[in-house]
Design a protein around this motif. Structure first.
Motif, PDB file in Angstrom:
ATOM      1  N   THR A   1      16.711   7.977  -3.481  1.00  0.00           N
ATOM      2  CA  THR A   1      17.557   6.878  -3.030  1.00  0.00           C
ATOM      3  C   THR A   1      16.790   5.894  -2.150  1.00  0.00           C
ATOM      4  N   ALA A   2      15.643   6.305  -1.628  1.00  0.00           N
ATOM      5  CA  ALA A   2      14.862   5.420  -0.765  1.00  0.00           C
ATOM      6  C   ALA A   2      13.861   4.571  -1.546  1.00  0.00           C
ATOM      7  N   CYS A   3      13.104   5.200  -2.475  1.00  0.00           N
ATOM      8  CA  CYS A   3      12.050   4.459  -3.174  1.00  0.00           C
ATOM      9  C   CYS A   3      12.289   4.337  -4.675  1.00  0.00           C
ATOM     10  N   GLY A   4      13.282   5.046  -5.197  1.00  0.00           N
ATOM     11  CA  GLY A   4      13.589   4.954  -6.622  1.00  0.00           C
ATOM     12  C   GLY A   4      12.718   5.816  -7.515  1.00  0.00           C
ATOM     13  N   ALA A   5      11.928   6.743  -6.970  1.00  0.00           N
ATOM     14  CA  ALA A   5      11.073   7.613  -7.778  1.00  0.00           C
ATOM     15  C   ALA A   5      11.943   8.442  -8.723  1.00  0.00           C
TER      16      ALA A   5
ATOM     17  N   MET B   1       0.836  -1.181   0.000  1.00  0.00           N
ATOM     18  CA  MET B   1       0.000   0.000   0.000  1.00  0.00           C
ATOM     19  C   MET B   1       0.883   1.248   0.000  1.00  0.00           C
ATOM     20  N   ALA B   2       0.608   2.182  -0.890  1.00  0.00           N
ATOM     21  CA  ALA B   2       1.387   3.404  -1.006  1.00  0.00           C
ATOM     22  C   ALA B   2       1.098   4.326   0.173  1.00  0.00           C
ATOM     23  N   ARG B   3       2.126   4.926   0.655  1.00  0.00           N
ATOM     24  CA  ARG B   3       2.000   5.839   1.780  1.00  0.00           C
ATOM     25  C   ARG B   3       1.593   7.216   1.265  1.00  0.00           C
ATOM     26  N   ASP B   4       0.611   7.844   1.910  1.00  0.00           N
ATOM     27  CA  ASP B   4       0.162   9.164   1.502  1.00  0.00           C
ATOM     28  C   ASP B   4       1.056  10.202   2.176  1.00  0.00           C
ATOM     29  N   VAL B   5       1.864  10.888   1.357  1.00  0.00           N
ATOM     30  CA  VAL B   5       2.828  11.857   1.856  1.00  0.00           C
ATOM     31  C   VAL B   5       2.314  13.263   1.573  1.00  0.00           C
TER      32      VAL B   5
ATOM     33  N   GLN C   1       4.267  19.972  -7.553  1.00  0.00           N
ATOM     34  CA  GLN C   1       4.182  19.505  -8.936  1.00  0.00           C
ATOM     35  C   GLN C   1       3.987  17.992  -8.966  1.00  0.00           C
ATOM     36  N   TRP C   2       4.714  17.304  -8.129  1.00  0.00           N
ATOM     37  CA  TRP C   2       4.632  15.835  -8.070  1.00  0.00           C
ATOM     38  C   TRP C   2       3.228  15.399  -7.670  1.00  0.00           C
ATOM     39  N   LYS C   3       2.704  16.019  -6.631  1.00  0.00           N
ATOM     40  CA  LYS C   3       1.384  15.651  -6.112  1.00  0.00           C
ATOM     41  C   LYS C   3       0.287  15.893  -7.146  1.00  0.00           C
ATOM     42  N   ASN C   4       0.409  16.984  -7.914  1.00  0.00           N
ATOM     43  CA  ASN C   4      -0.619  17.360  -8.883  1.00  0.00           C
ATOM     44  C   ASN C   4      -0.317  16.883 -10.297  1.00  0.00           C
ATOM     45  N   HIS C   5       0.729  16.098 -10.460  1.00  0.00           N
ATOM     46  CA  HIS C   5       1.127  15.555 -11.770  1.00  0.00           C
ATOM     47  C   HIS C   5       1.293  16.664 -12.805  1.00  0.00           C
ATOM     48  N   ALA C   6       1.878  17.783 -12.393  1.00  0.00           N
ATOM     49  CA  ALA C   6       2.068  18.919 -13.298  1.00  0.00           C
ATOM     50  C   ALA C   6       3.229  18.642 -14.233  1.00  0.00           C
ATOM     51  N   GLU C   7       3.027  18.935 -15.502  1.00  0.00           N
ATOM     52  CA  GLU C   7       4.063  18.759 -16.512  1.00  0.00           C
ATOM     53  C   GLU C   7       4.045  19.958 -17.440  1.00  0.00           C
ATOM     54  N   GLU C   8       5.061  20.040 -18.269  1.00  0.00           N
ATOM     55  CA  GLU C   8       5.125  21.098 -19.264  1.00  0.00           C
ATOM     56  C   GLU C   8       3.987  20.915 -20.249  1.00  0.00           C
ATOM     57  N   ALA C   9       3.401  22.027 -20.682  1.00  0.00           N
ATOM     58  CA  ALA C   9       2.288  21.968 -21.635  1.00  0.00           C
ATOM     59  C   ALA C   9       2.772  21.398 -22.964  1.00  0.00           C
TER      60      ALA C   9
ATOM     61  N   GLY D   1       8.027  18.710   1.090  1.00  0.00           N
ATOM     62  CA  GLY D   1       8.712  19.830   0.466  1.00  0.00           C
ATOM     63  C   GLY D   1       9.543  20.636   1.445  1.00  0.00           C
ATOM     64  N   LEU D   2       8.985  20.994   2.570  1.00  0.00           N
ATOM     65  CA  LEU D   2       9.714  21.802   3.540  1.00  0.00           C
ATOM     66  C   LEU D   2      10.841  21.030   4.204  1.00  0.00           C
ATOM     67  N   ARG D   3      10.731  19.708   4.257  1.00  0.00           N
ATOM     68  CA  ARG D   3      11.804  18.880   4.812  1.00  0.00           C
ATOM     69  C   ARG D   3      12.822  18.481   3.745  1.00  0.00           C
ATOM     70  N   CYS D   4      12.576  18.889   2.484  1.00  0.00           N
ATOM     71  CA  CYS D   4      13.450  18.549   1.341  1.00  0.00           C
ATOM     72  C   CYS D   4      13.571  17.043   1.182  1.00  0.00           C
ATOM     73  N   ARG D   5      12.438  16.361   1.300  1.00  0.00           N
ATOM     74  CA  ARG D   5      12.391  14.907   1.154  1.00  0.00           C
ATOM     75  C   ARG D   5      11.573  14.523  -0.069  1.00  0.00           C
ATOM     76  N   CYS D   6      11.691  13.288  -0.474  1.00  0.00           N
ATOM     77  CA  CYS D   6      10.999  12.763  -1.656  1.00  0.00           C
ATOM     78  C   CYS D   6       9.491  12.923  -1.503  1.00  0.00           C
ATOM     79  N   PRO D   7       8.815  13.482  -2.511  1.00  0.00           N
ATOM     80  CA  PRO D   7       7.367  13.647  -2.415  1.00  0.00           C
ATOM     81  C   PRO D   7       6.602  12.337  -2.559  1.00  0.00           C
ATOM     82  N   ALA D   8       7.258  11.292  -3.026  1.00  0.00           N
ATOM     83  CA  ALA D   8       6.595   9.994  -3.181  1.00  0.00           C
ATOM     84  C   ALA D   8       6.606   9.193  -1.882  1.00  0.00           C
ATOM     85  N   CYS D   9       7.759   9.134  -1.214  1.00  0.00           N
ATOM     86  CA  CYS D   9       7.858   8.319  -0.006  1.00  0.00           C
ATOM     87  C   CYS D   9       8.087   9.125   1.267  1.00  0.00           C
ATOM     88  N   GLY D  10       8.569  10.360   1.140  1.00  0.00           N
ATOM     89  CA  GLY D  10       8.834  11.194   2.300  1.00  0.00           C
ATOM     90  C   GLY D  10      10.123  10.866   3.017  1.00  0.00           C
TER      91      GLY D  10
END
Length: 126
Positions: free
Chosen positions: A36-40, A1-5, A108-116, A11-20
């Motif tokens: 380096t923790a989850c490979g995102a 089960m994916a962890r909800d970060v 950006q990661w959370k909202n899946h934002a990409e270049e137009a 962001g404020l802790r400068c950690r991976c937005p996928a795993c935290g």
């Protein structure tokens, strides 16, 4: 089960937005290619000038009241303001820029934002 970060916390802790857990940066402002923790994969990350804009805006709000107070109370010459406030602004900007860049990336990661991407009528990109 994916962890909800939370993107704010990560962001404020400068950690991976996928795993935290894993660090986002490989250098002071250089993003790592992957977590380096989850490979995102961080290769599509591009916060652009957003962090710098928000840091400048925030610093303007935080610095101007003390500048005006010092001017009103002591009425120092211009060079005193220059010597006093330049290091304060530079240090605060350097402290805030890294977490703001990480925060923009996490949002950006959370909202899946990409270049137009422009496409023609057939739906194919140029």
């Amino acid at each position: 089960m994916a962890r909800d970060v939370s993107p704010i916390t990560a962001g404020l802790r400068c950690r991976c937005p996928a795993c935290g857990e894993g660090p986002v940066f490989k250098s002071y402002l250089g993003l790592a290619p992957y977590c380096t923790a989850c490979g995102a994969d961080f290769s599509k990350a591009d916060s652009g000038d957003g962090p710098a804009f928000f840091v400048m805006f925030l610093l303007g709000i935080l610095i101007m009241p003390p500048v005006l107070l010092v001017q009103a109370v002591f009425q120092p010459p211009f060079w005193v303001h220059l010597i006093l406030w330049t290091p304060v602004i530079i240090v605060l900007a350097l402290i805030l820029l890294r977490p703001f860049k990480s925060l923009m990336f996490a949002l950006q990661w959370k909202n899946h934002a990409e270049e137009a991407q422009w496409s023609d009528k057939d739906g194919e990109g140029q």
